[in-house]
Design an enzyme around this catalytic site. Structure first.
Site, PDB file in Angstrom:
ATOM      1  N   ASN A 112       6.115   9.343   6.508  1.00  0.00           N
ATOM      2  CA  ASN A 112       7.318   8.695   7.949  1.00  0.00           C
ATOM      3  C   ASN A 112       8.262  10.189   8.009  1.00  0.00           C
ATOM      4  O   ASN A 112       8.385  10.530   8.902  1.00  0.00           O
ATOM      5  CB  ASN A 112       8.012   8.068   7.875  1.00  0.00           C
ATOM      6  N   GLU A 144      13.047   4.565  -4.059  1.00  0.00           N
ATOM      7  CA  GLU A 144      13.666   4.596  -2.598  1.00  0.00           C
ATOM      8  C   GLU A 144      12.212   3.916  -1.352  1.00  0.00           C
ATOM      9  O   GLU A 144      11.590   4.685  -1.485  1.00  0.00           O
ATOM     10  CB  GLU A 144      13.994   5.358  -1.767  1.00  0.00           C
ATOM     11  N   CYS A 179      12.037   3.641   7.542  1.00  0.00           N
ATOM     12  CA  CYS A 179      12.795   2.490   6.012  1.00  0.00           C
ATOM     13  C   CYS A 179      13.789   1.720   6.945  1.00  0.00           C
ATOM     14  O   CYS A 179      13.878   0.346   6.680  1.00  0.00           O
ATOM     15  CB  CYS A 179      12.940   3.169   5.083  1.00  0.00           C
TER      16      CYS A 179
HETATM   17  P1  NAP Z   1       3.391   4.195   1.045  1.00  0.00           P
HETATM   18  O1  NAP Z   1       2.083   4.138   0.998  1.00  0.00           O
HETATM   19  O2  NAP Z   1       4.032   3.232  -0.532  1.00  0.00           O
HETATM   20  O3  NAP Z   1       3.046   5.662   0.184  1.00  0.00           O
HETATM   21  C1  NAP Z   1       3.914   6.715  -0.160  1.00  0.00           C
HETATM   22  C2  NAP Z   1       3.628   7.711  -1.281  1.00  0.00           C
HETATM   23  O4  NAP Z   1       2.963   6.554  -2.019  1.00  0.00           O
HETATM   24  C3  NAP Z   1       2.640   9.004  -0.849  1.00  0.00           C
HETATM   25  O5  NAP Z   1       2.671   9.813  -1.217  1.00  0.00           O
HETATM   26  C4  NAP Z   1       0.850   8.012  -1.561  1.00  0.00           C
HETATM   27  O6  NAP Z   1       0.220   9.351  -1.127  1.00  0.00           O
HETATM   28  C5  NAP Z   1       1.932   7.499  -2.867  1.00  0.00           C
HETATM   29  N1  NAP Z   1       1.135   7.259  -3.279  1.00  0.00           N
HETATM   30  C6  NAP Z   1      -0.016   5.573  -2.839  1.00  0.00           C
HETATM   31  N2  NAP Z   1      -0.738   5.103  -3.698  1.00  0.00           N
HETATM   32  C7  NAP Z   1       0.126   5.219  -5.363  1.00  0.00           C
HETATM   33  C8  NAP Z   1      -0.513   5.124  -6.265  1.00  0.00           C
HETATM   34  N3  NAP Z   1      -0.653   3.780  -6.745  1.00  0.00           N
HETATM   35  N4  NAP Z   1       0.369   5.814  -6.941  1.00  0.00           N
HETATM   36  C9  NAP Z   1       1.717   6.464  -6.492  1.00  0.00           C
HETATM   37  N5  NAP Z   1       1.593   6.935  -5.738  1.00  0.00           N
HETATM   38  C10 NAP Z   1       1.023   6.494  -4.786  1.00  0.00           C
HETATM   39  O7  NAP Z   1       4.489   4.324   2.038  1.00  0.00           O
HETATM   40  P2  NAP Z   1       4.328   4.660   3.150  1.00  0.00           P
HETATM   41  O8  NAP Z   1       3.182   3.807   4.216  1.00  0.00           O
HETATM   42  O9  NAP Z   1       4.624   6.186   3.051  1.00  0.00           O
HETATM   43  O10 NAP Z   1       5.406   5.075   3.740  1.00  0.00           O
HETATM   44  C11 NAP Z   1       5.931   3.294   3.848  1.00  0.00           C
HETATM   45  C12 NAP Z   1       6.649   2.856   3.328  1.00  0.00           C
HETATM   46  O11 NAP Z   1       7.881   3.498   2.839  1.00  0.00           O
HETATM   47  C13 NAP Z   1       7.892   2.018   3.833  1.00  0.00           C
HETATM   48  O12 NAP Z   1       7.581   0.549   3.511  1.00  0.00           O
HETATM   49  C14 NAP Z   1       9.521   2.330   4.587  1.00  0.00           C
HETATM   50  O13 NAP Z   1       9.895   1.890   4.585  1.00  0.00           O
HETATM   51  C15 NAP Z   1       8.906   2.866   2.927  1.00  0.00           C
HETATM   52  N6  NAP Z   1      10.107   4.293   2.991  1.00  0.00           N
HETATM   53  C16 NAP Z   1      11.236   3.797   2.283  1.00  0.00           C
HETATM   54  C17 NAP Z   1      12.302   4.919   2.678  1.00  0.00           C
HETATM   55  C18 NAP Z   1      13.770   5.125   1.779  1.00  0.00           C
HETATM   56  O14 NAP Z   1      14.185   5.597   1.446  1.00  0.00           O
HETATM   57  N7  NAP Z   1      13.771   3.904   1.397  1.00  0.00           N
HETATM   58  C19 NAP Z   1      11.554   5.789   3.529  1.00  0.00           C
HETATM   59  C20 NAP Z   1      10.854   6.248   4.159  1.00  0.00           C
HETATM   60  C21 NAP Z   1       9.905   5.300   3.898  1.00  0.00           C
HETATM   61  P3  NAP Z   1      -0.789   8.589   0.173  1.00  0.00           P
HETATM   62  O15 NAP Z   1      -0.027   9.209   1.624  1.00  0.00           O
HETATM   63  O16 NAP Z   1      -2.351   9.815  -0.305  1.00  0.00           O
HETATM   64  O17 NAP Z   1      -1.588   6.760   0.158  1.00  0.00           O
HETATM   65  O1  G3H Z   2      12.789   6.074   6.726  1.00  0.00           O
HETATM   66  C1  G3H Z   2      13.359   6.026   5.928  1.00  0.00           C
HETATM   67  C2  G3H Z   2      14.098   7.153   6.248  1.00  0.00           C
HETATM   68  O2  G3H Z   2      15.234   7.592   4.691  1.00  0.00           O
HETATM   69  C3  G3H Z   2      15.390   7.297   7.397  1.00  0.00           C
HETATM   70  O3  G3H Z   2      16.169   7.988   7.743  1.00  0.00           O
HETATM   71  O4  G3H Z   2      17.696   6.592   8.937  1.00  0.00           O
HETATM   72  O5  G3H Z   2      18.369   9.046   8.678  1.00  0.00           O
HETATM   73  O6  G3H Z   2      16.386   8.143  10.093  1.00  0.00           O
HETATM   74  P1  G3H Z   2      16.551   7.776   8.865  1.00  0.00           P
END
Ligand code: NAP
Ligand code: G3H
Length: 479
Positions: free
Chosen positions: A155, A251, A285
């Site tokens: 994202n 995170e 997030c």
């Molecule tokens: P995701 O599906 O968990 O993927 C995140 C990363 O992990 C991608 O690079 C993905 O690669 C990789 N990945 C997938 N399976 C893996 C495995 N088994 N081992 C190691 N890496 C693996 O998350 P997303 O859909 O990209 O992002 C959305 C989620 O992220 C939401 O839950 C959101 O709340 C959270 N998020 C949290 C924060 C924060 O700072 N707290 C910020 C942004 C987003 P691929 O794309 O190749 O599958």
């Molecule tokens: O998706 C998660 C990002 O860390 C959100 O950053 O709250 O500054 O938009 P933001």
């Protein structure tokens, strides 16, 4: 033969690399391929870690001003290619082009701040004035931890990548970077610029492939010293179970509540809630993912939310619409499931609930209660449940009963209520009278429970990627 401009290359040990096996990255808006990245294998990845380990030794000993100079060159190339990068990003994650440019501007500022803050990471010194000893002087430097595996989500493919890469590199670590597949075109573009900036071979490496296929190979390598991961709780929890003896910075997801008290400035609260819930189509997030509103003012707030939400534009990223297609169809299916479960159990649809492929209108459900999945699950889509409460103690309990604990916001004109509630919320940060948000980027950013482990934020990241190394001078007292 001319290189296919939609095929991007990994960066391993200073060489742009492809292995003739490709992952196709789809454009969520057109449902056509946006480009391809190499589907790397275990051999490629093992070679990358080896290169990162060797390169780190020299990089870690390089004077910090020299490291900063090289990283600054890389930053200048990001500024130069900002528009191109924004277009690529927009094609693979359906983020509005203006928002993509703004993400890159924010990232450049992040880099500038990081490079300056690194110079302020002075060693700490202690005198031997306890245990009855005075003839000791300990100097504790911040030394690099070694090889960092940085895994970013789709994202914020630039911001959430540079916020790991630059603090890690400036403090003398080497990096193996794995971007999310949707987001890997701009991720590998960053790598191409690193190469052009002459970041020494092996210091920064970028690998690609589907996380579901190469995830375990990436995280189980014994060379890694720190895994810095941003993404879903499911993958984060898997990493914490499977990784070897490494430090973890995770995170993860959230279900951030906005708590609205009956003395809140409702006009202001509604504006901020709509922005907080629906920016980038709810795929943040820190998006507001539930509203807990005092029952006495809930009708007024709901009316304002409906009016403001229905003013949002819904369409394609090139038109810079407020709401653009969500990342993929499983996200849509998940939202539909959550909406159906809530409506079946007595919720009402205030606005939205219209779908055209993966373009989803911003949707608000009212009369949501805690027996509905939508009260607890993170949709990562423009979908906002409203839960009314009679007693603030119930609102705090609902907020804290979540498996997540990223952020929260409290809307009230009474500072005493705001502070008392903020103190009781079990989350990383509470915003009073504003939407939940990570920035400014130098603020410490952390989540509790399933929202994460460890701390990011510019200064906090520099600390997270280093360890104190002490040298203690001992002397014999001679008068
Ligand atoms: P995701 O599906 O968990 O993927 C995140 C990363 O992990 C991608 O690079 C993905 O690669 C990789 N990945 C997938 N399976 C893996 C495995 N088994 N081992 C190691 N890496 C693996 O998350 P997303 O859909 O990209 O992002 C959305 C989620 O992220 C939401 O839950 C959101 O709340 C959270 N998020 C949290 C924060 C924060 O700072 N707290 C910020 C942004 C987003 P691929 O794309 O190749 O599958
Ligand atoms: O998706 C998660 C990002 O860390 C959100 O950053 O709250 O500054 O938009 P933001």
């Amino acid at each position: 033969m001319e290189k296919n401009k939609n095929q991007y290359q990994a960066l391993i040990n200073g060489e742009l690399y492809e292995n003739k096996q490709w992952v196709t990255v789809m454009n969520p808006t057109t449902n056509q391929p946006a480009g391809q990245v190499p589907a790397l294998t275990k051999t490629d990845i093992d070679k990358t870690y080896q290169a990162a380990k060797t390169a780190q030794i020299v990089w870690g000993q390089m004077p910090i001003l020299k490291r900063i100079e090289l990283l600054n060159n890389w930053k200048q190339l990001i500024i130069r290619d900002k528009k191109n990068m924004a277009d690529i990003m927009s094609s693979e994650i359906a983020k509005g082009v203006k928002a993509a440019v703004s993400e890159i501007d924010r990232s450049v500022e992040y880099i500038e701040y990081t490079l300056q803050e690194a110079l302020r990471l002075h060693p700490q010194s202690y005198t031997g004035d306890s245990w009855g000893v005075i003839n000791k002087l300990g100097v504790f430097e911040h030394v690099p931890k070694g090889v960092i595996l940085a895994i970013s989500p789709f994202n914020y493919p630039v911001n959430l990548s540079v916020s790991k890469i630059f603090p890690a590199l400036v403090t003398g670590n080497s990096v193996v970077f794995k971007p999310a597949t949707q987001g890997s075109l701009v991720g590998l573009y960053l790598a191409k610029l690193a190469n052009e900036a002459k970041i020494p071979p092996g210091v920064f490496n970028a690998v690609s492939g589907k996380g579901s296929e190469i995830g375990d190979i990436l995280i189980e390598n014994p060379i890694i010293n720190v895994i810095s991961f941003t993404g879903s709780a499911d993958v984060g929890n898997r990493i914490s179970k499977k990784s070897l003896k490494t430090d973890l910075i995770l995170e993860l997801g959230g279900k951030d509540p906005a708590i609205v008290l009956d003395d809140a400035d409702l006009e202001d609260a509604a504006t901020k809630i709509v922005k907080g819930a629906f920016s980038y189509s709810g795929q943040r997030c820190t998006a507001i993912k539930r509203v807990l509103v005092a029952r006495g003012i809930s009708d007024k707030l709901i009316t304002l939310l409906k009016t403001k939400t229905e003013k949002l534009t819904v369409g394609i990223p090139n038109d810079n619409c407020d709401i653009t297609p969500v990342i993929d169809m499983p996200t849509v299916e998940n939202s539909k499931k959550l909406i159906k479960d809530a409506l079946d159990k007595g919720a009402s649809c205030l606005t939205g609930n219209q779908f055209k492929g993966n373009l989803m209108s911003p949707t608000i459900l009212t009369n949501v209660t805690i027996n509905m999945d939508l009260a607890w699950e993170e949709p990562f889509a423009p979908l906002l449940p409203i839960i009314a409460f009679d007693d603030i103690k119930d609102a705090i309990k609902i907020a804290n009963d979540s498996k997540y604990g990223l952020q929260a916001s409290v809307f009230t004109t009474n500072i005493n209520s705001a502070m008392s509630i903020a103190k009781q919320l079990d989350v990383g940060s509470v915003n009073i009278n504003d939407q939940s948000q990570r920035g400014p980027d130098h603020f410490p950013f952390t989540g509790v429970k399933d929202s994460g482990l460890g701390v990011q934020g510019i200064h906090a990241s520099l600390i997270s990627f280093t360890r104190p190394k002490g040298i203690v001078v001992n002397w014999k007292t001679k008068i």
